[in-house]
Design an enzyme around this catalytic site. Sequence first.
Site, PDB file in Angstrom:
ATOM      1  N   CYS A  46       8.605 -43.583  27.904  1.00  0.00           N
ATOM      2  CA  CYS A  46       9.190 -43.766  26.373  1.00  0.00           C
ATOM      3  C   CYS A  46       8.529 -42.559  25.593  1.00  0.00           C
ATOM      4  O   CYS A  46       7.436 -42.103  25.939  1.00  0.00           O
ATOM      5  CB  CYS A  46       9.010 -45.103  25.910  1.00  0.00           C
ATOM      6  SG  CYS A  46       9.537 -45.238  24.191  1.00  0.00           S
ATOM      7  N   THR A  48       7.164 -43.101  22.923  1.00  0.00           N
ATOM      8  CA  THR A  48       5.991 -43.632  22.612  1.00  0.00           C
ATOM      9  C   THR A  48       4.819 -43.291  23.322  1.00  0.00           C
ATOM     10  O   THR A  48       3.657 -43.003  22.975  1.00  0.00           O
ATOM     11  CB  THR A  48       6.152 -45.281  22.397  1.00  0.00           C
ATOM     12  OG1 THR A  48       7.126 -45.448  21.467  1.00  0.00           O
ATOM     13  CG2 THR A  48       4.974 -45.874  21.844  1.00  0.00           C
ATOM     14  N   HIS A  51       3.582 -39.894  22.708  1.00  0.00           N
ATOM     15  CA  HIS A  51       2.714 -39.959  21.328  1.00  0.00           C
ATOM     16  C   HIS A  51       1.348 -40.402  21.756  1.00  0.00           C
ATOM     17  O   HIS A  51       0.164 -39.702  21.505  1.00  0.00           O
ATOM     18  CB  HIS A  51       3.165 -41.111  20.476  1.00  0.00           C
ATOM     19  CG  HIS A  51       4.452 -40.495  19.605  1.00  0.00           C
ATOM     20  ND1 HIS A  51       4.503 -39.512  18.608  1.00  0.00           N
ATOM     21  CD2 HIS A  51       5.705 -40.872  19.614  1.00  0.00           C
ATOM     22  CE1 HIS A  51       5.810 -39.186  18.018  1.00  0.00           C
ATOM     23  NE2 HIS A  51       6.467 -40.233  18.814  1.00  0.00           N
ATOM     24  N   GLU A  72       8.197 -50.234  28.719  1.00  0.00           N
ATOM     25  CA  GLU A  72       9.769 -50.505  29.267  1.00  0.00           C
ATOM     26  C   GLU A  72       9.700 -50.954  30.557  1.00  0.00           C
ATOM     27  O   GLU A  72       9.704 -49.998  31.520  1.00  0.00           O
ATOM     28  CB  GLU A  72      10.358 -49.029  28.877  1.00  0.00           C
ATOM     29  CG  GLU A  72      10.284 -48.769  27.518  1.00  0.00           C
ATOM     30  CD  GLU A  72      11.197 -47.368  27.387  1.00  0.00           C
ATOM     31  OE1 GLU A  72      11.653 -46.763  28.392  1.00  0.00           O
ATOM     32  OE2 GLU A  72      11.248 -46.809  26.242  1.00  0.00           O
ATOM     33  N   CYS A 101       5.913 -63.738  16.147  1.00  0.00           N
ATOM     34  CA  CYS A 101       5.178 -65.107  15.927  1.00  0.00           C
ATOM     35  C   CYS A 101       5.978 -66.279  15.946  1.00  0.00           C
ATOM     36  O   CYS A 101       5.719 -67.557  16.140  1.00  0.00           O
ATOM     37  CB  CYS A 101       4.313 -65.283  14.526  1.00  0.00           C
ATOM     38  SG  CYS A 101       4.994 -65.330  13.055  1.00  0.00           S
ATOM     39  N   CYS A 107      10.853 -63.759  11.015  1.00  0.00           N
ATOM     40  CA  CYS A 107      11.272 -64.668  12.295  1.00  0.00           C
ATOM     41  C   CYS A 107      12.250 -65.721  12.080  1.00  0.00           C
ATOM     42  O   CYS A 107      13.282 -65.773  12.684  1.00  0.00           O
ATOM     43  CB  CYS A 107      10.168 -65.169  13.025  1.00  0.00           C
ATOM     44  SG  CYS A 107       9.117 -63.817  13.981  1.00  0.00           S
ATOM     45  N   CYS A 115       8.816 -59.081  12.885  1.00  0.00           N
ATOM     46  CA  CYS A 115       7.834 -60.224  12.596  1.00  0.00           C
ATOM     47  C   CYS A 115       6.725 -59.857  11.793  1.00  0.00           C
ATOM     48  O   CYS A 115       6.129 -58.711  11.930  1.00  0.00           O
ATOM     49  CB  CYS A 115       7.428 -60.649  13.824  1.00  0.00           C
ATOM     50  SG  CYS A 115       5.673 -61.725  13.785  1.00  0.00           S
TER      51      CYS A 115
HETATM   52  N1  LIG Z   1      12.394 -47.242  15.651  1.00  0.00           N
HETATM   53  C1  LIG Z   1      12.347 -47.460  16.931  1.00  0.00           C
HETATM   54  O1  LIG Z   1      12.113 -48.951  17.214  1.00  0.00           O
HETATM   55  C2  LIG Z   1      12.218 -46.708  18.097  1.00  0.00           C
HETATM   56  C3  LIG Z   1      12.122 -46.959  19.495  1.00  0.00           C
HETATM   57  C4  LIG Z   1      12.046 -45.996  20.276  1.00  0.00           C
HETATM   58  C5  LIG Z   1      12.301 -44.638  19.950  1.00  0.00           C
HETATM   59  N2  LIG Z   1      12.242 -44.419  18.630  1.00  0.00           N
HETATM   60  C6  LIG Z   1      12.467 -42.658  18.110  1.00  0.00           C
HETATM   61  O2  LIG Z   1      14.016 -42.535  18.466  1.00  0.00           O
HETATM   62  C7  LIG Z   1      14.024 -41.144  18.747  1.00  0.00           C
HETATM   63  C8  LIG Z   1      14.725 -40.989  19.919  1.00  0.00           C
HETATM   64  O3  LIG Z   1      14.046 -41.071  21.214  1.00  0.00           O
HETATM   65  P1  LIG Z   1      14.234 -40.545  22.454  1.00  0.00           P
HETATM   66  O4  LIG Z   1      13.067 -40.862  23.283  1.00  0.00           O
HETATM   67  O5  LIG Z   1      15.515 -40.771  22.855  1.00  0.00           O
HETATM   68  O6  LIG Z   1      13.930 -39.102  22.113  1.00  0.00           O
HETATM   69  P2  LIG Z   1      13.464 -37.503  22.409  1.00  0.00           P
HETATM   70  O7  LIG Z   1      12.394 -37.205  21.623  1.00  0.00           O
HETATM   71  O8  LIG Z   1      13.382 -37.585  24.211  1.00  0.00           O
HETATM   72  O9  LIG Z   1      14.891 -36.545  22.302  1.00  0.00           O
HETATM   73  C9  LIG Z   1      15.119 -35.942  20.960  1.00  0.00           C
HETATM   74  C10 LIG Z   1      16.321 -34.887  21.128  1.00  0.00           C
HETATM   75  O10 LIG Z   1      16.654 -34.673  19.995  1.00  0.00           O
HETATM   76  C11 LIG Z   1      16.867 -33.011  19.955  1.00  0.00           C
HETATM   77  N3  LIG Z   1      16.729 -32.526  18.843  1.00  0.00           N
HETATM   78  C12 LIG Z   1      15.892 -31.756  18.212  1.00  0.00           C
HETATM   79  N4  LIG Z   1      16.084 -31.364  16.934  1.00  0.00           N
HETATM   80  C13 LIG Z   1      17.546 -31.585  16.758  1.00  0.00           C
HETATM   81  C14 LIG Z   1      18.084 -31.425  15.899  1.00  0.00           C
HETATM   82  N5  LIG Z   1      18.150 -31.003  14.686  1.00  0.00           N
HETATM   83  N6  LIG Z   1      19.406 -31.788  15.857  1.00  0.00           N
HETATM   84  C15 LIG Z   1      19.950 -32.808  17.096  1.00  0.00           C
HETATM   85  N7  LIG Z   1      19.108 -32.916  17.879  1.00  0.00           N
HETATM   86  C16 LIG Z   1      17.739 -32.513  17.911  1.00  0.00           C
HETATM   87  C17 LIG Z   1      16.025 -32.677  21.211  1.00  0.00           C
HETATM   88  O11 LIG Z   1      16.404 -31.519  21.766  1.00  0.00           O
HETATM   89  C18 LIG Z   1      15.933 -33.883  22.238  1.00  0.00           C
HETATM   90  O12 LIG Z   1      16.767 -33.726  23.094  1.00  0.00           O
HETATM   91  C19 LIG Z   1      12.702 -40.607  18.632  1.00  0.00           C
HETATM   92  O13 LIG Z   1      12.394 -40.162  17.285  1.00  0.00           O
HETATM   93  C20 LIG Z   1      11.878 -41.984  18.771  1.00  0.00           C
HETATM   94  O14 LIG Z   1      10.538 -41.452  18.028  1.00  0.00           O
HETATM   95  C21 LIG Z   1      12.335 -45.296  17.601  1.00  0.00           C
HETATM   96 ZN   LIG Z   2       9.842 -47.602  24.376  1.00  0.00          ZN
HETATM   97 ZN   LIG Z   3       7.079 -63.799  12.721  1.00  0.00          ZN
END
Ligand SMILES: NC(=O)c1ccc[n+]([C@@H]2O[C@H](COP(=O)([O-])OP(=O)(O)OC[C@H]3O[C@@H](n4cnc5c(N)ncnc54)[C@H](O)[C@@H]3O)[C@@H](O)[C@H]2O)c1
Ligand SMILES: [Zn+2]
Ligand SMILES: [Zn+2]
Length: 350
Positions: A46, A48, A51, A72, A101, A107, A115
């Site tokens: 993922c 994450t 990161h 995942e 929780c 929740c 949560c």
């Molecule tokens: N909030 C949550 O619970 C949660 C959970 C999982 C992931 N995320 C976030 O969701 C996002 C998507 O995750 P992923 O793994 O599919 O992403 P990823 O980083 O693999 O893909 C991002 C895509 O965006 C494209 N991109 C870059 N600049 C762009 C622009 N200006 N316009 C359009 N596209 C552009 C890139 O070329 C890439 O293909 C990430 O930011 C991730 O951190 C959030």
């Molecule tokens: Zn994930």
């Molecule tokens: Zn909770």
Amino acid sequence: MASIPATMMAWTKTRAEVGGFSKEEHAVPSPAAGEVLIKTQSTSVCGTDIHIWKWDQWSRDNVPLGTVTGHETSGTVVAVGDGVSSHKVGDLIAVECHLACWNCPRCEEGNAHVCENGSIFGVHGNGAFAPYFVVPAVNARHVPNGLDPGHASIQDPLGNAIHTLTGGPVEGATVAVHGLGPIGLFAVNAAKAMGAAKVIAVDWDNTYRMALAEELGADLVLGKDHDVVASILQATDGRGVDNSCEFSGAASALSNAIHSTRMGGYVNVLSVYGGGTPEVPMNEVVFRYLHLKGINGRKMWSTWDTMHDLLEQGLIDVDKVVTHRMDIDDFEEAVQLAMEGNCGKVVLDF
Ligand SMILES: NC(=O)c1ccc[n+]([C@@H]2O[C@H](COP(=O)([O-])OP(=O)(O)OC[C@H]3O[C@@H](n4cnc5c(N)ncnc54)[C@H](O)[C@@H]3O)[C@@H](O)[C@H]2O)c1
Ligand SMILES: [Zn+2]
Ligand SMILES: [Zn+2]
């Protein structure tokens, strides 16, 4: 069933540096009351995990060194803790990584994904780049009929995509998907499967993923060579789309999404913005009466229910989005591949 070993080797974030993973020996955990012990089948990579690989500020603040990461995942129940009647040995499950929780106001109102006392499996505590792991039984979701067991681990990102889409109208609606990473690709597929009238897929320069979006049924695919806002307006009789979903993490994409959503429309943002806080054209949001919503995780359990319906009907082309399957021993190469981006979802098999 083979007996459960006492120890295992698991990919562990051991050093405070880029990379910094090693395969370490850990005790195979025992399921506490309410938990299940899982023998891992596959765990996908993922954003994450990237990161954590890069050891950015968010990772330093959230991931204790020594943690087995990976969230995942899917596998088979091999032991159940006291009081677990929902699962039995042999059940095939996939993990909901938000550990809740079940007792706080969030929740109780049905928002366990945020949560107040929550934590994330494989981030704040040990996860599934390991041959065995424990989770609360409620987080071990039975795999829907008809889903290839080898695809079960991708329900976390597919669920992210569906949660984001369903923040606005989908059936009969025009939908724009900004960012075609694995989650954006799943969103293109799910939007078509849920009966969207038109799906516009937008990336920046990742032509590999743009081609996949087209194969998954996107009606229009845009990239850096297009004026994204003008093209979306043109494709929607000048109005803008009903539902914009932002998965890129790029500030410019968020701005594009806001400028190309119709009056009274929906902008749903799953992205995490790493490069500073993006500017939000707030007057556009106000005067055009947009519904701007942050999305986190998956609704527990309505997102899972919607997802299982789609999977059971065979409407999600998981095989197309999962572009690479590798062995867990190739963990480091898999993270590199995911970082480079010439891939959809990368899944590691045990
Ligand atoms: N909030 C949550 O619970 C949660 C959970 C999982 C992931 N995320 C976030 O969701 C996002 C998507 O995750 P992923 O793994 O599919 O992403 P990823 O980083 O693999 O893909 C991002 C895509 O965006 C494209 N991109 C870059 N600049 C762009 C622009 N200006 N316009 C359009 N596209 C552009 C890139 O070329 C890439 O293909 C990430 O930011 C991730 O951190 C959030
Ligand atoms: Zn994930
Ligand atoms: Zn909770």
